[in-house]
Scaffold this motif. Structure first.
Motif, mmCIF file in Angstrom:
data_model
loop_
_atom_site.group_PDB
_atom_site.id
_atom_site.type_symbol
_atom_site.label_atom_id
_atom_site.label_comp_id
_atom_site.label_asym_id
_atom_site.label_seq_id
_atom_site.Cartn_x
_atom_site.Cartn_y
_atom_site.Cartn_z
ATOM 1 N N PHE A 269 37.535 30.773 41.354
ATOM 2 C CA PHE A 269 37.742 32.136 41.814
ATOM 3 C C PHE A 269 37.554 32.263 43.324
ATOM 4 O O PHE A 269 36.677 31.627 43.909
ATOM 5 C CB PHE A 269 36.781 33.090 41.093
ATOM 6 C CG PHE A 269 37.119 33.249 39.637
ATOM 7 C CD1 PHE A 269 38.081 34.163 39.241
ATOM 8 C CD2 PHE A 269 36.500 32.476 38.675
ATOM 9 C CE1 PHE A 269 38.423 34.303 37.899
ATOM 10 C CE2 PHE A 269 36.827 32.602 37.329
ATOM 11 C CZ PHE A 269 37.792 33.523 36.943
ATOM 12 N N VAL A 270 38.395 33.095 43.913
ATOM 13 C CA VAL A 270 38.283 33.434 45.335
ATOM 14 C C VAL A 270 37.191 34.493 45.456
ATOM 15 O O VAL A 270 37.193 35.481 44.714
ATOM 16 C CB VAL A 270 39.628 33.979 45.877
ATOM 17 C CG1 VAL A 270 39.510 34.381 47.336
ATOM 18 C CG2 VAL A 270 40.738 32.946 45.681
ATOM 19 N N ASP A 271 36.246 34.279 46.363
ATOM 20 C CA ASP A 271 35.178 35.252 46.582
ATOM 21 C C ASP A 271 35.706 36.447 47.369
ATOM 22 O O ASP A 271 36.618 36.316 48.195
ATOM 23 C CB ASP A 271 34.022 34.614 47.358
ATOM 24 C CG ASP A 271 33.287 33.552 46.553
ATOM 25 O OD1 ASP A 271 33.317 33.610 45.304
ATOM 26 O OD2 ASP A 271 32.687 32.658 47.188
ATOM 27 N N TYR A 272 35.106 37.611 47.134
ATOM 28 C CA TYR A 272 35.477 38.802 47.884
ATOM 29 C C TYR A 272 35.235 38.548 49.376
ATOM 30 O O TYR A 272 34.183 38.028 49.759
ATOM 31 C CB TYR A 272 34.654 40.006 47.410
ATOM 32 C CG TYR A 272 35.118 41.301 48.028
ATOM 33 C CD1 TYR A 272 36.201 41.980 47.495
ATOM 34 C CD2 TYR A 272 34.500 41.810 49.159
ATOM 35 C CE1 TYR A 272 36.655 43.152 48.070
ATOM 36 C CE2 TYR A 272 34.944 42.981 49.741
ATOM 37 C CZ TYR A 272 36.029 43.646 49.196
ATOM 38 O OH TYR A 272 36.471 44.804 49.785
ATOM 39 N N GLY A 273 36.215 38.855 50.208
ATOM 40 C CA GLY A 273 36.092 38.649 51.654
ATOM 41 C C GLY A 273 36.488 37.244 52.100
ATOM 42 O O GLY A 273 36.417 36.924 53.289
ATOM 43 N N GLU A 274 36.901 36.392 51.185
ATOM 44 C CA GLU A 274 37.258 35.011 51.494
ATOM 45 C C GLU A 274 38.777 34.857 51.454
ATOM 46 O O GLU A 274 39.441 35.392 50.562
ATOM 47 C CB GLU A 274 36.622 34.099 50.436
ATOM 48 C CG GLU A 274 36.848 32.628 50.607
ATOM 49 C CD GLU A 274 36.163 31.800 49.524
ATOM 50 O OE1 GLU A 274 35.614 30.748 49.863
ATOM 51 O OE2 GLU A 274 36.170 32.207 48.331
ATOM 52 N N CYS A 275 39.345 34.131 52.404
ATOM 53 C CA CYS A 275 40.781 33.883 52.336
ATOM 54 C C CYS A 275 41.036 32.770 51.330
ATOM 55 O O CYS A 275 40.172 31.923 51.065
ATOM 56 C CB CYS A 275 41.383 33.602 53.706
ATOM 57 S SG CYS A 275 41.028 32.000 54.393
ATOM 58 N N VAL A 276 42.214 32.774 50.740
ATOM 59 C CA VAL A 276 42.550 31.855 49.657
ATOM 60 C C VAL A 276 42.471 30.401 50.122
ATOM 61 O O VAL A 276 41.990 29.536 49.389
ATOM 62 C CB VAL A 276 43.944 32.183 49.083
ATOM 63 C CG1 VAL A 276 44.355 31.188 48.022
ATOM 64 C CG2 VAL A 276 43.947 33.585 48.510
ATOM 65 N N GLU A 277 42.928 30.112 51.324
ATOM 66 C CA GLU A 277 42.879 28.743 51.826
ATOM 67 C C GLU A 277 41.444 28.235 51.909
ATOM 68 O O GLU A 277 41.163 27.096 51.511
ATOM 69 C CB GLU A 277 43.549 28.649 53.202
ATOM 70 C CG GLU A 277 45.026 28.981 53.214
ATOM 71 C CD GLU A 277 45.321 30.489 53.310
ATOM 72 O OE1 GLU A 277 46.515 30.833 53.336
ATOM 73 O OE2 GLU A 277 44.381 31.310 53.344
ATOM 74 N N ASP A 278 40.530 29.068 52.398
ATOM 75 C CA ASP A 278 39.122 28.678 52.460
ATOM 76 C C ASP A 278 38.543 28.475 51.059
ATOM 77 O O ASP A 278 37.745 27.564 50.829
ATOM 78 C CB ASP A 278 38.294 29.716 53.216
ATOM 79 C CG ASP A 278 38.601 29.755 54.702
ATOM 80 O OD1 ASP A 278 39.214 28.795 55.225
ATOM 81 O OD2 ASP A 278 38.232 30.753 55.356
ATOM 82 N N ALA A 279 38.947 29.324 50.118
ATOM 83 C CA ALA A 279 38.475 29.184 48.741
ATOM 84 C C ALA A 279 38.959 27.863 48.142
ATOM 85 O O ALA A 279 38.202 27.184 47.434
ATOM 86 C CB ALA A 279 38.952 30.360 47.888
ATOM 87 N N ALA A 280 40.192 27.479 48.424
ATOM 88 C CA ALA A 280 40.730 26.224 47.901
ATOM 89 C C ALA A 280 39.931 25.034 48.430
ATOM 90 O O ALA A 280 39.545 24.142 47.657
ATOM 91 C CB ALA A 280 42.211 26.085 48.272
ATOM 92 N N VAL A 281 39.657 25.017 49.716
ATOM 93 C CA VAL A 281 38.882 23.929 50.316
ATOM 94 C C VAL A 281 37.462 23.923 49.748
ATOM 95 O O VAL A 281 36.924 22.869 49.397
ATOM 96 C CB VAL A 281 38.883 24.049 51.856
ATOM 97 C CG1 VAL A 281 37.912 23.062 52.493
ATOM 98 C CG2 VAL A 281 40.303 23.852 52.410
ATOM 99 N N ARG A 282 36.852 25.098 49.616
ATOM 100 C CA ARG A 282 35.491 25.209 49.074
ATOM 101 C C ARG A 282 35.431 24.728 47.627
ATOM 102 O O ARG A 282 34.562 23.936 47.257
ATOM 103 C CB ARG A 282 35.005 26.663 49.163
ATOM 104 C CG ARG A 282 33.646 26.894 48.497
ATOM 105 C CD ARG A 282 33.213 28.360 48.528
ATOM 106 N NE ARG A 282 34.176 29.288 47.977
ATOM 107 C CZ ARG A 282 34.401 29.484 46.668
ATOM 108 N NH1 ARG A 282 33.744 28.780 45.759
ATOM 109 N NH2 ARG A 282 35.290 30.382 46.262
#
Length: 138
Positions: A42-55
């Motif tokens: 899941f993508v966190d609130y306030g997080e961009c999708v690209e950063d969520a993918a890397v995380r």
């Protein structure tokens, strides 16, 4: 915020090498416990999708990835039994020698397209994996 019902946003990451080998994780939790899946979450609130993918790649595979390209958006309302989720999927590169199952993964392994016939895949990941493989054909 309660007036509107919105889908959840997720991301899936197809980590591959130059020989079209790719990483799947075995899910530790339901739904699809003990099924193989692409790393993601899941993508966190306030997080961009690209950063969520890397995380998510790092959390589940212990690999720092560099996103390669956007493969697609998967939004079938029935793709996740927990509710309507929309997944944005990327291909990525990283040091596959660093892979180690962590977070929501109880196992991790490298696969080829031929291996897909022999394993149970979670969600709609067979379609996503085939789309990813088609997108990296050079």
């Amino acid at each position: 915020m309660g007036k509107y019902k919105n889908p959840s946003l997720t991301t899936d990451i197809f980590i591959f090498d130059d020989n079209e080998n790719f990483i799947l994780i075995k899910r530790k939790n339901e739904p699809y416990k003990d099924y193989w899946a692409l790393p993601g979450g899941f993508v966190d609130y306030g997080e961009c999708v690209e950063d969520a993918a890397v995380r998510e790649a790092l959390e589940e595979t212990s690999i720092n990835v560099k996103l390669d390209k956007l493969v697609g958006v998967y939004s079938n309302p029935s793709r996740d039994p927990r509710g309507h989720t929309v997944s944005i999927t990327y291909t990525a590169k990283g040091d596959m020698g660093q892979m180690k199952a962590a977070d929501d993964a109880c196992d991790i392994a490298v696969f080829t397209k031929k291996d897909l016939e022999k394993i149970n895949l979670a969600f709609d990941h067979e379609k996503i994996i085939n789309d990813c493989l088609n997108s990296i054909v050079r």
